[in-house]
Scaffold this motif. Structure first.
Motif, mmCIF file in Angstrom:
data_model
loop_
_atom_site.group_PDB
_atom_site.id
_atom_site.type_symbol
_atom_site.label_atom_id
_atom_site.label_comp_id
_atom_site.label_asym_id
_atom_site.label_seq_id
_atom_site.Cartn_x
_atom_site.Cartn_y
_atom_site.Cartn_z
ATOM 1 N N ILE A 206 0.834 -1.250 -0.273
ATOM 2 C CA ILE A 206 0.298 -0.067 -0.357
ATOM 3 C C ILE A 206 0.916 1.470 0.184
ATOM 4 C CG2 ILE A 206 -1.552 1.109 1.571
ATOM 5 C CD1 ILE A 206 -2.952 -1.321 2.090
ATOM 6 N N THR A 207 1.976 1.151 0.778
ATOM 7 C CA THR A 207 2.918 2.399 0.827
ATOM 8 C C THR A 207 3.400 2.777 -0.843
ATOM 9 O OG1 THR A 207 3.615 2.006 2.981
ATOM 10 C CG2 THR A 207 5.104 3.495 2.053
ATOM 11 N N ILE A 208 3.368 1.503 -1.480
ATOM 12 C CA ILE A 208 4.138 1.147 -2.669
ATOM 13 C C ILE A 208 2.953 2.554 -3.448
ATOM 14 C CG2 ILE A 208 5.322 0.745 -5.100
ATOM 15 C CD1 ILE A 208 5.767 -1.590 -3.571
ATOM 16 N N LYS A 261 -6.536 0.885 10.623
ATOM 17 C CA LYS A 261 -7.341 0.582 8.564
ATOM 18 C C LYS A 261 -8.327 2.346 8.614
ATOM 19 C CE LYS A 261 -6.105 -3.511 7.559
ATOM 20 N NZ LYS A 261 -6.544 -4.547 8.671
ATOM 21 N N THR A 262 -8.782 2.380 9.920
ATOM 22 C CA THR A 262 -9.515 3.784 9.574
ATOM 23 C C THR A 262 -9.041 5.370 9.056
ATOM 24 O OG1 THR A 262 -9.271 3.814 11.951
ATOM 25 C CG2 THR A 262 -11.415 2.696 10.644
ATOM 26 N N LEU A 263 -7.301 4.636 10.573
ATOM 27 C CA LEU A 263 -6.639 6.252 10.007
ATOM 28 C C LEU A 263 -6.081 6.038 8.577
ATOM 29 C CD1 LEU A 263 -4.901 8.332 11.484
ATOM 30 C CD2 LEU A 263 -3.394 6.692 12.126
ATOM 31 N N THR A 367 -6.773 -1.098 0.812
ATOM 32 C CA THR A 367 -7.044 -0.639 3.082
ATOM 33 C C THR A 367 -8.233 -1.679 2.733
ATOM 34 O OG1 THR A 367 -5.844 1.060 2.245
ATOM 35 C CG2 THR A 367 -7.131 0.780 4.961
ATOM 36 N N LEU A 368 -9.491 -1.366 2.308
ATOM 37 C CA LEU A 368 -10.284 -1.456 2.586
ATOM 38 C C LEU A 368 -10.269 -3.594 1.921
ATOM 39 C CD1 LEU A 368 -13.065 1.086 1.006
ATOM 40 C CD2 LEU A 368 -12.877 0.453 3.517
#
Length: 383
Positions: A206-208, A261-263, A367-368
């Protein structure tokens, strides 16, 4: 002390980020070569991190930290002698190798002293040294680039690097017991095994995507300001720093209490809005608003993703996980610099920023998906 040492490391490095592209452009570089300023650096960083991640499994921290800091200082000074584009790009690659080493070791040294129960908060505070360096230093770099010579800019950057070496040399480091007991001959080196930590690859992935979306701004914001006639582009970084400083401790506690997750969803959404505000900027007011949104959003997004990565990793593998996380950042920004550097030949930069913002939508989607995947796994385990 480690935070302050790391702050000066990032200050020394980050003040060059927005100034190297316009400098190499001024000596005749093409759009693709400007993109290579970011890409070659990122390639060097990614190549070096598996080796240092492996070494962190059995070596004490202090010598590794100091080697990285001294290498960064030396290569920074070399820039003052590089007026030929090919040589400049070669130094940029070497700089990436040293940066990959230093960031991996410093981040691991920090996580070694943070208790697991306060990982989000602790790494949030340490990450503040990263964020402030990434935000304040570019403002300083832009200002110096405008009022003095490039050589003087390099010498000032080198001075900050020297301060970081001094501070990092007096830190009292902690090495985990598992690392102290480990022996090199008992550990098998695998490049891929030291590049990717399987237990925490998803937040790094996800960071990429997140940094790929941000990379267009990191590479072209100064040139964007010049094209739009906005002389105070440093205001973007200034207000970014202010809001990141305010929001970071809150985000760290949010992580420890409610998870990542929410953050991540909140920070990504705010960053997306900030990118669109920036893309339409025609005055300092737009720049300030965009900077504030980035400070709240992107300023907390990366530390959250780092804490998420480390929270899923065993203590003796955190050096590898840290290396993977920072490689994800460099890979995302590096690929972004190259690809958007090519597109910048044909597309106005405001439109380019809006295109790059679409990758933040993918961050939200993945993320979801991770949240649903975890829920399904837990339900199966209960059954």
């Amino acid at each position: 002390m480690l935070m302050f040492g790391n702050l000066f490391t990032f200050m020394s490095f980050q003040m060059l980020i927005p100034t190297l592209p316009p400098y190499i452009k001024s000596i005749g570089a093409s759009g693709i070569e400007i993109g290579l300023v970011t890409s070659l650096f990122s390639i060097g960083a990614v190549l070096s991190r598996p080796f240092i991640g492996y070494m962190l499994e059995y070596k004490t921290r202090k010598p590794l930290v100091l080697i990285g800091a001294l290498a960064l200082l030396t290569i920074t000074i070399f820039y003052s002698f590089s007026t030929v584009i090919v040589i400049f790009l070669f130094f940029r690659f070497l700089h990436g190798l040293a940066w990959g080493w230093s960031t991996t070791v410093n981040g691991t040294a920090a996580v070694d002293v943070v208790p697991n129960s306060r990982l989000g908060e602790g790494m949030g505070y340490f990450g503040l040294s990263v964020t402030l360096g990434m935000i304040i230093a570019p403002s300083l770099g832009i200002y110096l680039y405008q009022v003095t010579t490039f050589t003087n800019l390099i010498y000032i950057s080198g001075s900050l690097g020297l301060v970081s070496v001094i501070l990092l040399s007096i830190v009292k480091y902690i090495t985990p017991d598992d690392v102290k007991k480990a022996k090199k001959e008992d550990l098998k080196f695998s490049y891929f095994g030291s590049l990717v930590e399987k237990t925490s690859w998803y937040p790094a992935f996800i960071t990429i995507i997140a940094t790929f979306g941000y990379g267009a701004i990191a590479t072209f914001i100064v040139i964007f300001g010049e094209e739009r006639g906005i002389n105070q582009i440093f205001l973007f970084y200034l207000f970014n720093a202010i809001m990141a400083s305010v929001s970071r401790p809150i985000a760290g506690k949010w992580f420890d209490e409610k998870g990542p997750k929410t953050l991540v969803l909140f920070c990504t959404t705010v960053t997306f809005i900030g990118m669109w505000v920036l893309s339409f900027a025609t005055s300092n007011a737009f720049i300030i608003i965009a900077g504030m949104l980035f400070g709240i959003g992107f300023g907390s997004l990366l530390p959250t993703l780092q804490s998420w990565t480390l929270s899923k990793t065993a203590p003796n593998r955190r050096g590898v996980a840290n290396g993977m996380f920072y490689s994800a950042i460099d890979l995302g920004i590096g690929l972004s610099g190259f690809i958007f550097g090519f597109l910048a030949i044909y597309i106005e930069l405001g439109i380019l920023f809006r295109i790059s913002s679409l990758f933040l939508i993918f961050v939200i989607v993945f993320t979801l998906v991770e949240g649903k995947r975890k829920s399904i796994t837990e339900q199966k385990a209960i059954s």
